[in-house]
Write a protein that holds these residues in place. Structure first.
Motif, PDB file in Angstrom:
ATOM      1  N   ALA A   8       8.737  10.179  -4.876  1.00 21.95           N
ATOM      2  CA  ALA A   8      10.005  10.131  -5.668  1.00 21.95           C
ATOM      3  C   ALA A   8      10.026  10.949  -6.828  1.00 21.95           C
ATOM      4  O   ALA A   8      10.751  11.835  -7.359  1.00 21.95           O
ATOM      5  CB  ALA A   8      10.262   8.753  -6.052  1.00 21.95           C
ATOM      6  N   LYS A   9       8.929  10.812  -7.723  1.00 18.68           N
ATOM      7  CA  LYS A   9       8.899  11.732  -8.966  1.00 18.68           C
ATOM      8  C   LYS A   9       8.839  12.999  -8.754  1.00 18.68           C
ATOM      9  O   LYS A   9       9.484  13.841  -9.254  1.00 18.68           O
ATOM     10  CB  LYS A   9       7.486  11.045  -9.796  1.00 18.68           C
ATOM     11  CG  LYS A   9       7.664   9.692 -10.292  1.00 18.68           C
ATOM     12  CD  LYS A   9       6.253   9.615 -11.105  1.00 18.68           C
ATOM     13  CE  LYS A   9       6.297   7.998 -11.552  1.00 18.68           C
ATOM     14  NZ  LYS A   9       5.085   7.561 -12.211  1.00 18.68           N
ATOM     15  N   ALA A  10       8.062  13.544  -7.673  1.00 12.98           N
ATOM     16  CA  ALA A  10       8.010  14.811  -7.290  1.00 12.98           C
ATOM     17  C   ALA A  10       9.127  15.440  -6.730  1.00 12.98           C
ATOM     18  O   ALA A  10       9.520  16.579  -6.834  1.00 12.98           O
ATOM     19  CB  ALA A  10       6.831  14.979  -6.371  1.00 12.98           C
ATOM     20  N   LEU A  55      14.619   6.385  -7.708  1.00  8.63           N
ATOM     21  CA  LEU A  55      13.433   6.018  -8.838  1.00  8.63           C
ATOM     22  C   LEU A  55      13.767   4.316  -8.746  1.00  8.63           C
ATOM     23  O   LEU A  55      12.343   3.802  -8.854  1.00  8.63           O
ATOM     24  CB  LEU A  55      13.532   6.552 -10.237  1.00  8.63           C
ATOM     25  CG  LEU A  55      13.719   8.281 -10.228  1.00  8.63           C
ATOM     26  CD1 LEU A  55      13.975   8.610 -11.408  1.00  8.63           C
ATOM     27  CD2 LEU A  55      11.968   8.563  -9.931  1.00  8.63           C
ATOM     28  N   ASP A  56      14.556   3.803  -8.706  1.00  8.81           N
ATOM     29  CA  ASP A  56      14.779   2.417  -8.627  1.00  8.81           C
ATOM     30  C   ASP A  56      15.602   1.813  -7.399  1.00  8.81           C
ATOM     31  O   ASP A  56      16.860   1.569  -7.605  1.00  8.81           O
ATOM     32  CB  ASP A  56      15.226   1.995 -10.028  1.00  8.81           C
ATOM     33  CG  ASP A  56      15.347   0.363 -10.033  1.00  8.81           C
ATOM     34  OD1 ASP A  56      14.765  -0.264  -9.323  1.00  8.81           O
ATOM     35  OD2 ASP A  56      16.081  -0.087 -10.956  1.00  8.81           O
ATOM     36  N   PRO A  57      15.012   1.797  -6.425  1.00  6.85           N
ATOM     37  CA  PRO A  57      15.874   1.378  -5.032  1.00  6.85           C
ATOM     38  C   PRO A  57      16.641   0.039  -5.188  1.00  6.85           C
ATOM     39  O   PRO A  57      15.945  -1.012  -5.443  1.00  6.85           O
ATOM     40  CB  PRO A  57      14.773   1.388  -3.850  1.00  6.85           C
ATOM     41  CG  PRO A  57      13.611   2.121  -4.481  1.00  6.85           C
ATOM     42  CD  PRO A  57      13.723   2.031  -5.849  1.00  6.85           C
ATOM     43  N   GLY A  73       0.695  -1.294   0.028  1.00  6.49           N
ATOM     44  CA  GLY A  73       0.110   0.089  -0.109  1.00  6.49           C
ATOM     45  C   GLY A  73       0.773   1.096  -0.097  1.00  6.49           C
ATOM     46  O   GLY A  73       0.297   2.303  -0.366  1.00  6.49           O
ATOM     47  N   LEU A  74       2.115   1.123   0.442  1.00  6.11           N
ATOM     48  CA  LEU A  74       2.960   2.397   0.275  1.00  6.11           C
ATOM     49  C   LEU A  74       3.816   2.560  -0.927  1.00  6.11           C
ATOM     50  O   LEU A  74       4.365   3.728  -1.136  1.00  6.11           O
ATOM     51  CB  LEU A  74       4.109   2.109   1.407  1.00  6.11           C
ATOM     52  CG  LEU A  74       3.502   2.094   2.772  1.00  6.11           C
ATOM     53  CD1 LEU A  74       4.582   1.966   3.776  1.00  6.11           C
ATOM     54  CD2 LEU A  74       2.848   3.644   3.287  1.00  6.11           C
ATOM     55  N   SER A  75       3.352   1.504  -1.840  1.00  7.55           N
ATOM     56  CA  SER A  75       4.314   1.737  -3.107  1.00  7.55           C
ATOM     57  C   SER A  75       3.716   2.892  -3.810  1.00  7.55           C
ATOM     58  O   SER A  75       4.705   3.872  -4.427  1.00  7.55           O
ATOM     59  CB  SER A  75       4.085   0.599  -3.881  1.00  7.55           C
ATOM     60  OG  SER A  75       4.554   0.680  -5.311  1.00  7.55           O
ATOM     61  N   MET A  76       2.450   3.120  -4.149  1.00  7.47           N
ATOM     62  CA  MET A  76       1.729   4.388  -4.801  1.00  7.47           C
ATOM     63  C   MET A  76       2.351   5.605  -4.086  1.00  7.47           C
ATOM     64  O   MET A  76       2.847   6.730  -4.712  1.00  7.47           O
ATOM     65  CB  MET A  76       0.310   4.155  -4.817  1.00  7.47           C
ATOM     66  CG  MET A  76      -0.187   5.420  -5.801  1.00  7.47           C
ATOM     67  SD  MET A  76      -2.180   5.167  -5.765  1.00  7.47           S
ATOM     68  CE  MET A  76      -2.202   3.690  -6.306  1.00  7.47           C
ATOM     69  N   ILE A  77       2.534   5.717  -2.764  1.00 11.28           N
ATOM     70  CA  ILE A  77       2.795   6.972  -1.783  1.00 11.28           C
ATOM     71  C   ILE A  77       4.300   7.149  -2.354  1.00 11.28           C
ATOM     72  O   ILE A  77       4.688   8.203  -2.480  1.00 11.28           O
ATOM     73  CB  ILE A  77       2.507   6.809  -0.506  1.00 11.28           C
ATOM     74  CG1 ILE A  77       1.158   6.870  -0.085  1.00 11.28           C
ATOM     75  CG2 ILE A  77       3.380   7.818   0.311  1.00 11.28           C
ATOM     76  CD1 ILE A  77       0.689   6.466   1.284  1.00 11.28           C
TER      77      ILE A  77
END
Length: 609
Positions: A147-149, A176-178, A138-142
């Motif tokens: 990250a993008k912002a 962007l890609d941990p 559920g935290l992936s979208m957050i």
């Protein structure tokens, strides 16, 4: 006019140099409850406190306007140690307020999975991020939204030099890609702070060296204070002050300014200045140095312990008790020495005149709880026949339904209250402070113990009174006021009035001894009532989380033995640590300490009804 122009110029330059968004700011104090729930729900250590981080010096590239405005040389970074999770006091990184709120949630989730200190800040943060995203979908979208912002706010790698650009590219790819980057490229300047990651708690490591200065909060712990909490100060190390550096004529520049170094030997000088707190608030920098040479030439008296003539009578050689070390997850056997003491000079005393009216009212109210003799029906044997039971027996026998021994008698007996209560009172030096400049805390404790005893003596309940204080682990005092088999009267009143404040609060050791005393009682209900005015602390390592964890373990031990611990406190900050020690429903905070003597008996009724 010149001053006005200067102020306006400063405001203009500072505003132009800003990179945050004040209109979208979110504050930690508004989100603290939510973040605490998130942190613990995701598996974070329940003993950690969430507090505001102090700005830390951060050495990175700054724009011309930022240099002119003297800004962006300090940042609030998120980090965690063994006692606290430090988050920025204010977040205005993004123009969207909701994004700033989500950043708080993400940092709390990230900290909940950090179990060890960073070995590689760059690599370990990637690993930590990947772990959180894998465990909590559920935290992936957050995270990806943040990250993008965040990437949009960072400098363009092509606008930097070759080395700095390569380092910035590696950071952006890692965000962007941990997990995709394994090496932190070196560069001339430190990179812009990565607000999506955690930083080392102790200041610097191999990768952050040169970026951030040692954090003044890293080794700090909270102490008992008043109603307000002052923000932690930035500290700097100074060389030892040498008083014998040769002759020096007076020069005007030798006068100290507010921010200059003043040698104070804290280890040798414990005198309290009334305006010390206000002076500290005016200082921008607190300078600390290690200097023990001056102390060796001074005469230092140990005033913590009274002389033998004025001290209480110590009974025996002491009792050795264990102590819990949460850092090693084990007990230290025979670590603390508890000394049972009794007031040697306490004589018989009457109830103080200002308590007599309240005591009479309490005795009248509590007498209703006293067991009364009454008829008990349907017994196998008794003083007389129970006519109702006899009629039922005859009716059932005529129908052939009689089985077993008939209960045809009734007896006249008392219904007993099968309970024992041990009151353990904090007698540390903090109880010598005044409440509203009218009455000392220790005087309130005296009155509370007096009225509590008057009330319980009216019910006939078994109760005992003890007090405690400490001076390191080898001197924990356990004041014996009244044991379970002693009658409450003038002698006990005299001991209560002879109680004096002193020393510190090694609460876990005192609770363990109280548990031993109460656990041998045969009563069905055994209540351990703890009366205190602050959190556990002592001169040695028994402060901060160490003392809290040991006290919590002592409470767990008491519960395992079937005791019912309950804490009554007058500490305004108790909501921060008592739920962790006692549980949510096993403590109460008395907002007005002067109401404690009357509230304490009522609390006892609620606990034992």
């Amino acid at each position: 006019m010149e001053e006005y122009v200067g102020i306006k110029w400063h405001e203009y330059i500072t505003r132009k140099a800003r990179t945050d968004f004040p209109d979208a700011a979110v504050y930690l104090k508004e989100q603290q409850l939510t973040l605490s729930i998130v942190f613990r729900a995701l598996g974070g250590d329940p003993g950690l406190r969430i507090e505001a981080a102090t700005p830390r010096d951060y050495y990175t590239r700054r724009s011309f306007l930022q240099k002119v405005a003297s800004s962006h040389n300090q940042v609030e970074l998120a980090w965690k140690d063994g006692e606290t999770l430090r988050l920025p006091e204010r977040l205005a990184l993004f123009p969207d307020k909701e994004l700033n709120r989500k950043l708080y949630i993400w940092l709390s989730a990230l900290a909940s999975q950090q179990n060890d200190e960073f070995e590689s800040w760059f690599v370990d943060n990637q690993r930590l991020t990947a772990t959180v995203l894998a465990k909590f979908n559920g935290l992936s979208m957050i995270y990806h939204e943040l990250a993008k912002a965040f990437i949009r706010l960072r400098p363009k790698p092509e606008h930097l030099g070759q080395d700095d650009g390569a380092q910035e590219k590696a950071i952006q790819r890692a965000i962007l890609d941990p997990g995709c980057e394994r090496v932190f490229p070196p560069a001339k300047y430190a990179p812009m702070p990565v607000y999506l990651w955690l930083y080392p708690s102790g200041g610097v490591n191999g990768e952050t060296e040169g970026m951030i200065a040692d954090d003044p909060d890293a080794d700090g712990t909270d102490s008992k204070s008043g109603k307000r909490k002052s923000k932690r100060k930035k500290a700097e190390r100074q060389d030892s002050y040498n008083k014998n550096s040769g002759l020096m004529v007076f020069r005007l520049e030798n006068l100290f300014s507010w921010s200059e170094f003043v040698p104070v030997d804290r280890a040798g000088d414990d005198s309290k200045e009334e305006d010390a707190e206000s002076v500290a608030d005016d200082l921008d920098v607190l300078s600390l140095s290690r200097d023990r040479k001056a102390a060796s030439s001074s005469i230092k008296f140990d005033l913590d312990l009274p002389s033998a003539d004025s001290d209480d009578l110590i009974l025996g050689d002491g009792i050795l008790l264990p102590e819990w070390d949460y850092r090693k997850n084990r007990y230290f056997d025979n670590h603390c020495c508890l000394l049972p003491v009794i007031a040697d000079d306490a004589g018989s005393a009457e109830l103080p005149s200002h308590l007599r009216s309240s005591a009479m009212k309490l005795r009248r109210q509590f007498s209703n709880l006293k067991p009364v003799r009454s008829w008990v029906n349907r017994q196998i044997d008794g003083e007389e026949i129970d006519m109702d039971a006899w009629q039922d027996f005859c009716s059932m026998r005529s129908q052939g339904q009689v089985s077993g021994d008939p209960r045809l008698y009734r007896s006249f007996s008392a219904q007993t209250r099968d309970l024992s209560c041990l009151m353990l009172a904090d007698l540390s030096l903090s109880t010598d402070t005044y409440i509203n400049n009218e009455q000392r805390v220790i005087d309130v404790i005296h009155d509370s113990l007096q009225l509590f005893s008057e009330a319980l003596s009216s019910t006939g309940d078994r109760f005992a009174l003890y007090g405690f204080s400490s001076r390191r682990r080898d001197h924990v005092r356990f004041n014996m006021i009244k044991n379970f088999n002693e009658r409450y009267g003038e002698v006990v009143r005299g001991r209560i009035q002879a109680l004096k404040p002193g020393y510190y609060t090694r609460m876990g050791t005192a609770i363990r001894q109280a548990t031993k005393v109460l656990s041998v009682e045969k009563s069905h209900q055994r209540v351990l009532l703890i009366l205190t005015d602050g959190k556990p602390n002592d001169l040695d390592c028994y402060e901060g989380r160490y003392g809290i964890e040991d006290t919590r373990m002592a409470i767990i031990e008491a519960k395992r033995l079937g005791l019912q611990p309950f804490c009554v406190t007058i500490d305004d900050e108790a909501d921060e640590y008592l739920p962790y020690i006692f549980g949510n429903n096993a403590f109460v905070v008395i907002k007005d300490p002067q109401q404690l003597p009357n509230e304490l008996p009522r609390l006892y009724v609620n606990l034992t009804q």
